[in-house]
Scaffold this motif. Sequence first.
Motif, mmCIF file in Angstrom:
data_model
loop_
_atom_site.group_PDB
_atom_site.id
_atom_site.type_symbol
_atom_site.label_atom_id
_atom_site.label_comp_id
_atom_site.label_asym_id
_atom_site.label_seq_id
_atom_site.Cartn_x
_atom_site.Cartn_y
_atom_site.Cartn_z
ATOM 1 N N LEU A 93 1.103 -0.973 0.153
ATOM 2 C CA LEU A 93 0.111 -0.040 0.039
ATOM 3 C C LEU A 93 0.428 1.383 -0.025
ATOM 4 C CD1 LEU A 93 -2.974 -1.241 2.535
ATOM 5 C CD2 LEU A 93 -2.937 -1.108 -0.138
ATOM 6 N N ALA A 94 1.512 1.396 0.933
ATOM 7 C CA ALA A 94 3.107 2.198 1.024
ATOM 8 C C ALA A 94 3.691 2.566 -0.471
ATOM 9 C CB ALA A 94 3.954 2.544 2.330
ATOM 10 N N MET A 95 4.140 1.926 -0.748
ATOM 11 C CA MET A 95 4.517 1.776 -2.295
ATOM 12 C C MET A 95 3.346 2.018 -3.676
ATOM 13 S SD MET A 95 8.007 1.943 -1.834
ATOM 14 C CE MET A 95 7.244 2.910 -0.644
ATOM 15 N N ALA A 96 2.049 1.778 -2.902
ATOM 16 C CA ALA A 96 1.065 1.867 -4.098
ATOM 17 C C ALA A 96 1.372 3.277 -5.917
ATOM 18 C CB ALA A 96 0.026 2.596 -3.773
ATOM 19 N N LEU A 97 2.464 3.610 -5.402
ATOM 20 C CA LEU A 97 3.861 4.921 -6.005
ATOM 21 C C LEU A 97 4.398 3.786 -7.655
ATOM 22 C CD1 LEU A 97 4.508 8.039 -5.075
ATOM 23 C CD2 LEU A 97 1.677 7.493 -6.182
ATOM 24 N N LYS A 98 4.884 3.303 -7.314
ATOM 25 C CA LYS A 98 5.835 2.004 -7.878
ATOM 26 C C LYS A 98 4.618 0.797 -8.550
ATOM 27 C CE LYS A 98 8.987 3.726 -6.132
ATOM 28 N NZ LYS A 98 9.799 4.874 -6.996
ATOM 29 N N CYS A 99 3.546 0.246 -7.971
ATOM 30 C CA CYS A 99 2.779 -0.358 -8.175
ATOM 31 C C CYS A 99 1.768 -0.800 -8.085
ATOM 32 C CB CYS A 99 3.371 -1.751 -8.092
ATOM 33 S SG CYS A 99 2.489 -2.745 -9.168
ATOM 34 N N PRO A 105 -1.500 -1.852 -5.340
ATOM 35 C CA PRO A 105 -1.417 -3.101 -4.962
ATOM 36 C C PRO A 105 -1.893 -4.391 -5.337
ATOM 37 C CG PRO A 105 -1.607 -0.750 -3.545
ATOM 38 C CD PRO A 105 -1.705 -0.723 -5.652
ATOM 39 N N LEU A 106 -3.267 -4.301 -6.072
ATOM 40 C CA LEU A 106 -3.914 -5.158 -5.939
ATOM 41 C C LEU A 106 -2.785 -6.907 -6.369
ATOM 42 C CD1 LEU A 106 -6.779 -6.755 -6.897
ATOM 43 C CD2 LEU A 106 -6.665 -5.578 -8.632
ATOM 44 N N GLN A 107 -1.945 -6.009 -7.746
ATOM 45 C CA GLN A 107 -1.219 -7.267 -7.437
ATOM 46 C C GLN A 107 -0.456 -7.859 -6.478
ATOM 47 O OE1 GLN A 107 -1.422 -4.595 -10.058
ATOM 48 N NE2 GLN A 107 -2.838 -5.014 -11.462
ATOM 49 N N PRO A 108 0.593 -7.173 -5.934
ATOM 50 C CA PRO A 108 1.366 -7.738 -5.375
ATOM 51 C C PRO A 108 0.734 -8.508 -3.777
ATOM 52 C CG PRO A 108 1.719 -5.620 -6.415
ATOM 53 C CD PRO A 108 0.824 -5.901 -6.590
ATOM 54 N N GLY A 109 -0.335 -7.552 -3.522
ATOM 55 C CA GLY A 109 -1.000 -7.636 -2.666
ATOM 56 C C GLY A 109 -2.098 -9.128 -3.093
ATOM 57 N N ALA A 151 -11.386 -4.568 -6.392
ATOM 58 C CA ALA A 151 -10.886 -5.622 -6.609
ATOM 59 C C ALA A 151 -9.524 -5.808 -5.396
ATOM 60 C CB ALA A 151 -10.083 -5.850 -7.668
ATOM 61 N N LEU A 152 -9.110 -4.756 -4.939
ATOM 62 C CA LEU A 152 -8.369 -4.320 -4.188
ATOM 63 C C LEU A 152 -8.777 -4.800 -2.826
ATOM 64 C CD1 LEU A 152 -5.505 -3.103 -3.568
ATOM 65 C CD2 LEU A 152 -5.691 -1.158 -3.284
#
Length: 519
Positions: free
Chosen positions: A56-62, A64-68, A359-360
């Motif tokens: 969540l904190a790195m949402a600007l990088k990716c 969160p739906l995919q890694p989470g 979805a998230l």
Amino acid sequence: MHGSYSHAFIRNFLGKAPDWYKIVIILFLIINPLVFFFVSKFLAGWMLVAEFIFTLAMALKCYPLQPGGLLAIEAVIIGMTSAGAVKHEVEANLEVLLLLIFMVAGIYFMKQLLLFVFTKLLINLRSKTALSLAFCLASAFLSAFLDALTVIAVVISVAVGFYAIYHRVASDVGADKKYSLGDDSGLHNRGRRAILEQFRAFLRSLLMHAGVGSALGGVMTMLCEPQNLIIAKNADWNFLEFFLRMSPVTVPVFFCGLLTCYLVERFHLFGYGARLPRRVYRVLVDYDKAASEKRTAQDKMKLCVQALIGLWLIVSLALHLAEVGLIGLSVIILATSLCGITDEHALGEAFKESLPFTALLTVFFAVVAVIIDQQLFAPVINFVLQASAAAQLSLFYIFNGLLSAISDNVFVGTVYINEVKTALELGKISLPQFELLAVAINTGTNLPSVATPNGQAAFLFLLTSALAPLIRLSYGKMVMMALPYTLVLTLVGLLCVEFTLPPMTEFMQQHNVITLPIK
């Protein structure tokens, strides 16, 4: 050959996310099963929660739906929770999903009206302080009845439109030439660049005021944020009772927020105070005049219809005529039917904004299922519940606020209200205390979370929008501009939770303003 395939896999995995981020996620997926089976299930559960907060904190990088989502799928596979438990959480929060799916899409078909209102505000209010207060107030009012993401999307649309209009004129780019909003090559004149920079600062301040306004209005009702609806459902509160329960905290915070808006604009603090350049104003007025002249009787009728649908929306929500999501569906049907939108592809556009977050949120529920099955928050909850009743309110507010400032407030609010509801069912707290804690949790997740884009979905949406780089709104700039609001909203909220909430709630119960708890 093998090297090329492995390289291709890494390139495809999580797309354009940095390589270090991809490696970290892969390490998470490798380490979690090892810790779960060979070290400690409790520790593995907490690792999963920390890893999810990291995404969540790195949402600007990716997103969160995919890694989470990968972490959640693995958690189900290795037995941290079960598919049945995830299904139970989804079923228990179906109203929230319906809200995101239908209400946000419904408001999409009312954007013409909302754009019209914000445009008139920008054109007709020449005082920057008055305009800032108007944007904050309008955003707060709309966010009390609509999803905050939708409100911010409308404000962004207005700002993008005005930025494009002036930038095209200032760059001397004709309609027949290739043009890009991000292209400053045409701004060869130093004066024009100075005007554009002032205009950017002007838009930055308005967008931040609107973003904070969405938080001020959103905390008041059960509609703006998904966690509000989750909390309301667990406490069995309707729209009006939720508003009244929150009012001992939210009303003082609201007026203090408006005072903060006035002060930062009046004294040009924390990046606020930039005024609309006269040249830009003339360009925008000319554009609005031209748009008004082109507006046909059919267009005017659409605005009238959307205004009536907006009135239906407010009344139906206030009287709780149906579940929020179903009211949103009625808005879709009415708006599309009466405004002549019948094409399937046109309908599909309305759902693009809400479905990724829907979805998230479903992935959130999978992590919540892990927390429940592994009893991860039980030690923290037990520690807080051992404190006195008055201290519990402050502790829950502070714990929620700290976590919401660095991670998503929907996740935090969902976890804590579920744990407190469990404590109620086990007889560890009384029903009146549970209702007070529900207020502390809701305000704790909504108010301090304005500190960073991580906490408020609306702030993150603004930061990741196409407009942010155009007006030079970076992560650090947003945090700095949010700082005065963060301090005021958090401290005033804490004082109200501790000193105002209990006596005001008791007063309202004694005078039958709100429902007395069933003992």
